[in-house]
Design an enzyme around this catalytic site. Sequence first.
Site, PDB file in Angstrom:
ATOM      1  N   SER A  47       0.856  -1.202   0.000  1.00  0.00           N
ATOM      2  CA  SER A  47       0.000   0.000   0.000  1.00  0.00           C
ATOM      3  C   SER A  47       0.880   1.236   0.000  1.00  0.00           C
ATOM      4  CB  SER A  47      -0.896   0.033   1.235  1.00  0.00           C
ATOM      5  OG  SER A  47      -1.876  -0.955   1.156  1.00  0.00           O
ATOM      6  N   ALA A  51       0.776   5.085  -2.283  1.00  0.00           N
ATOM      7  CA  ALA A  51       0.360   6.340  -1.644  1.00  0.00           C
ATOM      8  C   ALA A  51       0.504   7.510  -2.609  1.00  0.00           C
ATOM      9  CB  ALA A  51       1.173   6.573  -0.380  1.00  0.00           C
ATOM     10  N   GLY A  54       0.370  12.048   0.444  1.00  0.00           N
ATOM     11  CA  GLY A  54       1.611  12.461   1.079  1.00  0.00           C
ATOM     12  C   GLY A  54       1.670  12.179   2.565  1.00  0.00           C
ATOM     13  N   GLU A 118      -5.744  18.186   2.639  1.00  0.00           N
ATOM     14  CA  GLU A 118      -6.667  17.060   2.493  1.00  0.00           C
ATOM     15  C   GLU A 118      -7.781  17.186   3.521  1.00  0.00           C
ATOM     16  OE1 GLU A 118      -4.507  13.324   2.466  1.00  0.00           O
ATOM     17  OE2 GLU A 118      -3.162  14.045   0.919  1.00  0.00           O
ATOM     18  N   HIS A 234     -12.297   5.099   1.436  1.00  0.00           N
ATOM     19  CA  HIS A 234     -11.845   6.338   0.788  1.00  0.00           C
ATOM     20  C   HIS A 234     -12.964   6.790  -0.142  1.00  0.00           C
ATOM     21  CE1 HIS A 234      -9.532   9.277  -1.408  1.00  0.00           C
ATOM     22  NE2 HIS A 234      -8.500   9.077  -0.613  1.00  0.00           N
ATOM     23  N   ARG A 280     -13.192  11.852   5.917  1.00  0.00           N
ATOM     24  CA  ARG A 280     -13.602  10.803   4.978  1.00  0.00           C
ATOM     25  C   ARG A 280     -14.889  10.069   5.338  1.00  0.00           C
ATOM     26  NH1 ARG A 280      -7.705   8.333   3.743  1.00  0.00           N
ATOM     27  NH2 ARG A 280      -7.061  10.242   2.718  1.00  0.00           N
ATOM     28  N   HIS A 342     -10.222   1.233   2.240  1.00  0.00           N
ATOM     29  CA  HIS A 342      -8.934   1.885   2.052  1.00  0.00           C
ATOM     30  C   HIS A 342      -7.955   1.609   3.193  1.00  0.00           C
ATOM     31  CE1 HIS A 342      -6.209   4.975   0.599  1.00  0.00           C
ATOM     32  NE2 HIS A 342      -6.306   5.658   1.723  1.00  0.00           N
ATOM     33  N   ARG A 377      -9.211   7.710  10.766  1.00  0.00           N
ATOM     34  CA  ARG A 377      -7.862   8.275  10.564  1.00  0.00           C
ATOM     35  C   ARG A 377      -7.911   9.576   9.773  1.00  0.00           C
ATOM     36  NH1 ARG A 377      -4.051   7.853   6.148  1.00  0.00           N
ATOM     37  NH2 ARG A 377      -5.575   6.559   5.085  1.00  0.00           N
ATOM     38  N   SER A 382      -1.001   8.157   8.150  1.00  0.00           N
ATOM     39  CA  SER A 382      -0.560   6.770   8.340  1.00  0.00           C
ATOM     40  C   SER A 382       0.878   6.530   7.907  1.00  0.00           C
ATOM     41  CB  SER A 382      -1.487   5.792   7.641  1.00  0.00           C
ATOM     42  OG  SER A 382      -1.704   6.184   6.331  1.00  0.00           O
ATOM     43  N   LEU A 383       1.315   7.168   6.853  1.00  0.00           N
ATOM     44  CA  LEU A 383       2.734   7.038   6.500  1.00  0.00           C
ATOM     45  C   LEU A 383       3.568   7.597   7.645  1.00  0.00           C
ATOM     46  CD1 LEU A 383       2.683   8.099   2.723  1.00  0.00           C
ATOM     47  CD2 LEU A 383       3.013   5.797   3.633  1.00  0.00           C
TER      48      LEU A 383
HETATM   49  P1  FAD Z   1       2.175  -1.878   3.441  1.00  0.00           P
HETATM   50  O1  FAD Z   1       2.774  -0.730   2.793  1.00  0.00           O
HETATM   51  O2  FAD Z   1       0.876  -2.348   2.918  1.00  0.00           O
HETATM   52  O3  FAD Z   1       3.201  -3.089   3.376  1.00  0.00           O
HETATM   53  C1  FAD Z   1       2.840  -4.376   3.809  1.00  0.00           C
HETATM   54  C2  FAD Z   1       3.956  -5.329   3.447  1.00  0.00           C
HETATM   55  O4  FAD Z   1       3.762  -6.569   4.115  1.00  0.00           O
HETATM   56  C3  FAD Z   1       4.020  -5.660   1.964  1.00  0.00           C
HETATM   57  O5  FAD Z   1       5.372  -5.718   1.608  1.00  0.00           O
HETATM   58  C4  FAD Z   1       3.418  -7.057   1.886  1.00  0.00           C
HETATM   59  O6  FAD Z   1       3.858  -7.827   0.812  1.00  0.00           O
HETATM   60  C5  FAD Z   1       3.907  -7.628   3.189  1.00  0.00           C
HETATM   61  N1  FAD Z   1       3.130  -8.766   3.700  1.00  0.00           N
HETATM   62  C6  FAD Z   1       1.826  -8.810   4.020  1.00  0.00           C
HETATM   63  N2  FAD Z   1       1.520 -10.031   4.485  1.00  0.00           N
HETATM   64  C7  FAD Z   1       2.654 -10.755   4.459  1.00  0.00           C
HETATM   65  C8  FAD Z   1       2.969 -12.091   4.794  1.00  0.00           C
HETATM   66  N3  FAD Z   1       2.072 -12.961   5.259  1.00  0.00           N
HETATM   67  N4  FAD Z   1       4.248 -12.521   4.622  1.00  0.00           N
HETATM   68  C9  FAD Z   1       5.193 -11.693   4.118  1.00  0.00           C
HETATM   69  N5  FAD Z   1       4.939 -10.407   3.783  1.00  0.00           N
HETATM   70  C10 FAD Z   1       3.687  -9.968   3.958  1.00  0.00           C
HETATM   71  N6  FAD Z   1      -1.350   7.058   3.779  1.00  0.00           N
HETATM   72  C11 FAD Z   1      -0.808   8.280   3.950  1.00  0.00           C
HETATM   73  O7  FAD Z   1      -0.405   8.639   5.054  1.00  0.00           O
HETATM   74  N7  FAD Z   1      -0.697   9.130   2.878  1.00  0.00           N
HETATM   75  C12 FAD Z   1      -1.117   8.792   1.642  1.00  0.00           C
HETATM   76  O8  FAD Z   1      -0.980   9.569   0.708  1.00  0.00           O
HETATM   77  C13 FAD Z   1      -1.704   7.522   1.449  1.00  0.00           C
HETATM   78  N8  FAD Z   1      -2.165   7.148   0.230  1.00  0.00           N
HETATM   79  C14 FAD Z   1      -2.619   5.873   0.055  1.00  0.00           C
HETATM   80  C15 FAD Z   1      -3.013   5.454  -1.204  1.00  0.00           C
HETATM   81  C16 FAD Z   1      -3.421   4.147  -1.427  1.00  0.00           C
HETATM   82  C17 FAD Z   1      -3.839   3.708  -2.793  1.00  0.00           C
HETATM   83  C18 FAD Z   1      -3.450   3.242  -0.343  1.00  0.00           C
HETATM   84  C19 FAD Z   1      -3.878   1.820  -0.538  1.00  0.00           C
HETATM   85  C20 FAD Z   1      -3.096   3.658   0.934  1.00  0.00           C
HETATM   86  C21 FAD Z   1      -2.686   4.971   1.138  1.00  0.00           C
HETATM   87  N9  FAD Z   1      -2.308   5.410   2.406  1.00  0.00           N
HETATM   88  C22 FAD Z   1      -1.781   6.658   2.561  1.00  0.00           C
HETATM   89  C23 FAD Z   1      -2.236   4.484   3.524  1.00  0.00           C
HETATM   90  C24 FAD Z   1      -0.783   4.035   3.664  1.00  0.00           C
HETATM   91  O9  FAD Z   1      -0.217   3.896   2.391  1.00  0.00           O
HETATM   92  C25 FAD Z   1      -0.668   2.724   4.391  1.00  0.00           C
HETATM   93  O10 FAD Z   1      -1.412   2.733   5.560  1.00  0.00           O
HETATM   94  C26 FAD Z   1       0.786   2.466   4.754  1.00  0.00           C
HETATM   95  O11 FAD Z   1       1.560   2.586   3.615  1.00  0.00           O
HETATM   96  C27 FAD Z   1       0.933   1.111   5.354  1.00  0.00           C
HETATM   97  O12 FAD Z   1       2.298   0.812   5.412  1.00  0.00           O
HETATM   98  P2  FAD Z   1       2.745  -0.592   5.967  1.00  0.00           P
HETATM   99  O13 FAD Z   1       4.204  -0.656   5.775  1.00  0.00           O
HETATM  100  O14 FAD Z   1       2.178  -0.812   7.302  1.00  0.00           O
HETATM  101  O15 FAD Z   1       2.013  -1.659   5.003  1.00  0.00           O
HETATM  102  C1  SIN Z   2      -5.054  10.159  -0.677  1.00  0.00           C
HETATM  103  O1  SIN Z   2      -4.099  10.542  -1.350  1.00  0.00           O
HETATM  104  O2  SIN Z   2      -6.195  10.574  -0.826  1.00  0.00           O
HETATM  105  C2  SIN Z   2      -4.810   9.131   0.367  1.00  0.00           C
HETATM  106  C3  SIN Z   2      -4.267   9.754   1.551  1.00  0.00           C
HETATM  107  C4  SIN Z   2      -4.403   8.859   2.740  1.00  0.00           C
HETATM  108  O3  SIN Z   2      -4.979   7.778   2.670  1.00  0.00           O
HETATM  109  O4  SIN Z   2      -3.927   9.268   3.802  1.00  0.00           O
END
Ligand code: FAD
Ligand code: SIN
Length: 522
Positions: A47, A51, A54, A118, A234, A280, A342, A377, A382-383
């Site tokens: 995910s 993103a 930002g 946002e 979302h 949202r 989302h 949220r 979240s990033l």
């Molecule tokens: P992820 O980035 O989802 O990474 C999870 C990892 O775990 C992946 O590598 C996956 O392969 C691995 N994994 C999962 N299960 C297993 C398993 N069983 N074994 C091995 N590996 C596994 N947030 C913001 O703050 N700003 C934004 O602009 C924003 N835009 C977004 C846009 C989109 C389209 C989406 C979907 C989300 C967005 N978010 C945004 C939310 C944010 O991106 C996520 O909450 C955040 O990136 C989550 O990071 P993470 O490292 O916890 O998980």
């Molecule tokens: C978006 O760019 O609208 C996603 C941002 C977020 O999920 O925090």
Amino acid sequence: MKSKSTFTEKSDCLIIGSGVAGLSGAVYMGKKISVNIVTKSDLKESSSEKAQGGIACVTAARDSFSSHIADTLKAGDGLCREDIVREVVEDAPGRIDDLKKWGVEFTGGNSSPVLGREGGHSKRRILHHRDRTGEELIEKLCRKVKSKKSVKIFKNHTAVDINVKDGRCVGAYVLDNRTLKVKLFIAKVVIVATGGCGKAYLYTTNPDIATGDGISMARRAGCSIANMEFIQFHPTSLYSLKEKSFLITEAMRGEGAVLRNHSGRAFMKNYDKREDLAPRDIVARAIDREMKKEGVKHVYLDICGKKDPAFVKKRFPTIHSRLKSLGIDITKEYIPVVPSAHYSCGGICVDSSTRTSVKSLLVVGEAAHTGLHGANRLASNSLLEALVYARKAALEAQEQIDGLKYEDYPPWEYTGNKLPEEKVFIEQNWHSVRLLMWNYVGIVRSDYRLKEALKRLKVIEEEVSHYYWNYLITPSLVELRNLVDVARIIIKSAMKRKESRGLHYNIDHPQKSPKFKKDTVI
Ligand code: FAD
Ligand code: SIN
């Protein structure tokens, strides 16, 4: 006779997942700590990489920590932990400095970045890299991780279960997706960074990896899971019969885009005084209401009537070119949009050092429940949370590893020795869970729908369990089992919350109740 797996990997720390949380955890880890990262697809697939909007951080002279804190608390609708909110918001500038040090470039230049806005934010405070912030972050983090000799990466490896011995986490069983062998990974500390569970719903912005594996594994290992009823929808993902899932960033509304119904009317003013920039939960429910009123499958987002084409192309180049390839020119036409699953505001309960109730098991990123988001949220928090907590996890892991030794654990025992004869049952059950969750446990819920959902899920669960325990496990079977598990946790959490708050709206309990001003723990 049951056969046993004999493959063993060993490291001080095992990180499961390579999104922003997992990768930055590995970057923050000291050079002397050996780290294995397992990730179930390509290193970048996450995910995080998708993103767009930002990272929220107070940098402008006219902004303040207290304003970012107040906006986060307001969006969270009474359930955020204020101490955690303060800590994360105040830690943000330091984490942004780290990103800059690691080579991340923000739009406008790193000394005076252009700030986006946002929903729910009262100020412009979103640092971004055009509309592809995630790609930029992941690219730079991957580069950094690959340059560390202490880190070994296992792509296409799916963690199946977390291993606990005498109350302490000692590693995990991990399936090699290509050979279908289950390896034993031994570690002194395990960090779960597996992201969210958007794939539990038919329509989602999430990539295929988001099947809630970490949440399900941690529950089986004995951890508590909180607030899973708060699934964030979302408001604006692309409605398209050609495209699987594609987000239209909220930053577009931050730049003036408005939502319109099929009669062309901008409707958000009828729902909230913040109009298109309301949080949202409010916007997604308003869209749901408009779609039901008009009996249609989507509404429209209009940027073309608000900004000149040159600005749109420069600010949103990814969205512009992707939609162009689908036949929509966003500088001239409205974008068809629909809400979709989302983000999971709940997750595995952790303390402010990322510790769970199982010793040596830490959790970071979307899989964790820290208390930051409450019932909803705030965009782009979240990033930030992932970065703040990844650093904490690395510090905590280093401290723990010092006093620990490796613990042995039995190899994986295969309970079946052949693949299911037909793949169709996996497909059928994947689809059934996702459809069930969309129709019965979606944006608007009711007691009857939740009860029915649980009943129907039980039937699916029995079939999945039969296959899991009688056949060779495959990545899809592991994911399906976890998805069903997470779906059950979401339904049960939603059933417990007999009120409407934040992202959880139940027509049978439409009001907020002080009695429920607490986390739902499963
Ligand atoms: P992820 O980035 O989802 O990474 C999870 C990892 O775990 C992946 O590598 C996956 O392969 C691995 N994994 C999962 N299960 C297993 C398993 N069983 N074994 C091995 N590996 C596994 N947030 C913001 O703050 N700003 C934004 O602009 C924003 N835009 C977004 C846009 C989109 C389209 C989406 C979907 C989300 C967005 N978010 C945004 C939310 C944010 O991106 C996520 O909450 C955040 O990136 C989550 O990071 P993470 O490292 O916890 O998980
Ligand atoms: C978006 O760019 O609208 C996603 C941002 C977020 O999920 O925090």
